[in-house]
Design a protein around this motif. Structure first.
Motif, mmCIF file in Angstrom:
data_model
loop_
_atom_site.group_PDB
_atom_site.id
_atom_site.type_symbol
_atom_site.label_atom_id
_atom_site.label_comp_id
_atom_site.label_asym_id
_atom_site.label_seq_id
_atom_site.Cartn_x
_atom_site.Cartn_y
_atom_site.Cartn_z
ATOM 1 N N GLY A 8 0.767 -1.231 0.000
ATOM 2 C CA GLY A 8 0.000 0.000 0.000
ATOM 3 C C GLY A 8 0.797 1.279 0.000
ATOM 4 O O GLY A 8 0.209 2.366 -0.100
ATOM 5 N N SER A 17 -4.536 10.810 1.061
ATOM 6 C CA SER A 17 -4.745 9.668 1.939
ATOM 7 C C SER A 17 -4.113 8.417 1.344
ATOM 8 O O SER A 17 -3.931 8.299 0.133
ATOM 9 C CB SER A 17 -6.241 9.415 2.155
ATOM 10 O OG SER A 17 -6.871 10.514 2.778
ATOM 11 N N ARG A 19 -3.758 3.949 2.469
ATOM 12 C CA ARG A 19 -3.981 2.873 3.432
ATOM 13 C C ARG A 19 -2.919 1.795 3.274
ATOM 14 O O ARG A 19 -2.750 1.237 2.187
ATOM 15 C CB ARG A 19 -5.364 2.242 3.287
ATOM 16 C CG ARG A 19 -5.673 1.258 4.428
ATOM 17 C CD ARG A 19 -7.088 0.733 4.413
ATOM 18 N NE ARG A 19 -7.253 -0.393 3.500
ATOM 19 C CZ ARG A 19 -8.178 -1.339 3.639
ATOM 20 N NH1 ARG A 19 -9.041 -1.289 4.642
ATOM 21 N NH2 ARG A 19 -8.262 -2.310 2.754
ATOM 22 N N THR A 21 -1.430 -1.956 4.442
ATOM 23 C CA THR A 21 -1.902 -3.258 4.886
ATOM 24 C C THR A 21 -0.708 -4.131 5.229
ATOM 25 O O THR A 21 0.304 -4.118 4.527
ATOM 26 C CB THR A 21 -2.737 -3.935 3.787
ATOM 27 O OG1 THR A 21 -3.879 -3.140 3.480
ATOM 28 C CG2 THR A 21 -3.214 -5.318 4.238
ATOM 29 N N PHE A 67 -4.340 9.543 11.549
ATOM 30 C CA PHE A 67 -4.115 8.131 11.235
ATOM 31 C C PHE A 67 -5.026 7.265 12.096
ATOM 32 O O PHE A 67 -5.314 7.599 13.259
ATOM 33 C CB PHE A 67 -2.666 7.721 11.515
ATOM 34 C CG PHE A 67 -1.637 8.304 10.586
ATOM 35 C CD1 PHE A 67 -1.940 9.320 9.700
ATOM 36 C CD2 PHE A 67 -0.337 7.807 10.614
ATOM 37 C CE1 PHE A 67 -0.987 9.857 8.853
ATOM 38 C CE2 PHE A 67 0.634 8.329 9.774
ATOM 39 C CZ PHE A 67 0.310 9.353 8.894
ATOM 40 N N THR A 68 -5.438 6.129 11.551
ATOM 41 C CA THR A 68 -6.241 5.165 12.285
ATOM 42 C C THR A 68 -5.686 3.767 12.063
ATOM 43 O O THR A 68 -5.516 3.335 10.921
ATOM 44 C CB THR A 68 -7.710 5.202 11.850
ATOM 45 O OG1 THR A 68 -8.246 6.510 12.055
ATOM 46 C CG2 THR A 68 -8.530 4.196 12.660
ATOM 47 N N TYR A 79 -4.065 -2.770 9.585
ATOM 48 C CA TYR A 79 -4.159 -1.699 8.611
ATOM 49 C C TYR A 79 -3.747 -0.380 9.252
ATOM 50 O O TYR A 79 -3.882 -0.178 10.453
ATOM 51 C CB TYR A 79 -5.586 -1.551 8.084
ATOM 52 C CG TYR A 79 -6.186 -2.826 7.538
ATOM 53 C CD1 TYR A 79 -6.024 -3.172 6.204
ATOM 54 C CD2 TYR A 79 -6.921 -3.669 8.357
ATOM 55 C CE1 TYR A 79 -6.575 -4.332 5.700
ATOM 56 C CE2 TYR A 79 -7.476 -4.835 7.860
ATOM 57 C CZ TYR A 79 -7.305 -5.163 6.530
ATOM 58 O OH TYR A 79 -7.849 -6.312 6.027
ATOM 59 N N GLN A 81 -4.744 3.467 8.182
ATOM 60 C CA GLN A 81 -5.385 4.451 7.324
ATOM 61 C C GLN A 81 -4.775 5.816 7.624
ATOM 62 O O GLN A 81 -4.871 6.302 8.751
ATOM 63 C CB GLN A 81 -6.890 4.478 7.570
ATOM 64 C CG GLN A 81 -7.634 5.520 6.746
ATOM 65 C CD GLN A 81 -7.573 5.247 5.263
ATOM 66 O OE1 GLN A 81 -7.883 4.143 4.822
ATOM 67 N NE2 GLN A 81 -7.169 6.238 4.490
ATOM 68 N N SER A 83 -4.558 9.827 6.637
ATOM 69 C CA SER A 83 -5.258 10.931 6.002
ATOM 70 C C SER A 83 -4.552 12.233 6.324
ATOM 71 O O SER A 83 -3.728 12.301 7.235
ATOM 72 C CB SER A 83 -6.717 10.994 6.471
ATOM 73 O OG SER A 83 -7.413 9.799 6.166
#
Length: 121
Positions: A8, A17, A19, A21, A67-68, A79, A81, A83
């Motif tokens: 990713g 953004s 993501r 993995t 970030f998440t 993961y 994520q 942004s």
């Protein structure tokens, strides 16, 4: 054998953004915590985000709110994520996991090979 493979990474514009993995595979009994770290040129490796087996999380102050981290235990996958990306987020991002391999009685830390994230216009 246990291995972690990240995917990713890539080039994104500021404000964009992405993501990431990371999938763990091999002879795995259990996975406890999983996390993401990053290292930029000339800088020390730093924790970005970490998630426990129960889903509790912690983040570096620099990425909070942007970030998440999440995980899918059925897939042995974590993961990240990302942004509102900034140029200072540019780094090699590494996945890690605390794993009890099948046939073993204690946890070992495993690391992925890293994936490059570049934030630039």
């Amino acid at each position: 054998q246990v291995q972690l493979v990240e995917t990713g990474g890539g080039l994104v514009q500021p404000g964009g953004s992405l993501r990431l993995t990371c999938a763990a595979s091999g002879s795995i009994l259990t996975i406890s915590a999983m996390g993401w770290y990053r290292q930029a040129p000339g800088r020390q490796r730093e924790l970005v985000a970490r998630i426990s087996s129960g889903g509790s999380t912690n983040y570096a102050d620099s990425v909070k709110g942007r970030f998440t981290i999440s995980r899918d235990n059925a897939k042995n996958t974590v993961y990240l994520q990302m942004s509102s990306l900034k140029s200072e987020d540019t780094a090699v991002y590494f996945c890690n996991a605390d794993v009890v391999p099948a046939g073993y009685e204690r946890r070992y830390v495993y690391w992925g090979q890293g994936t490059q994230v570049t934030v630039s216009s």
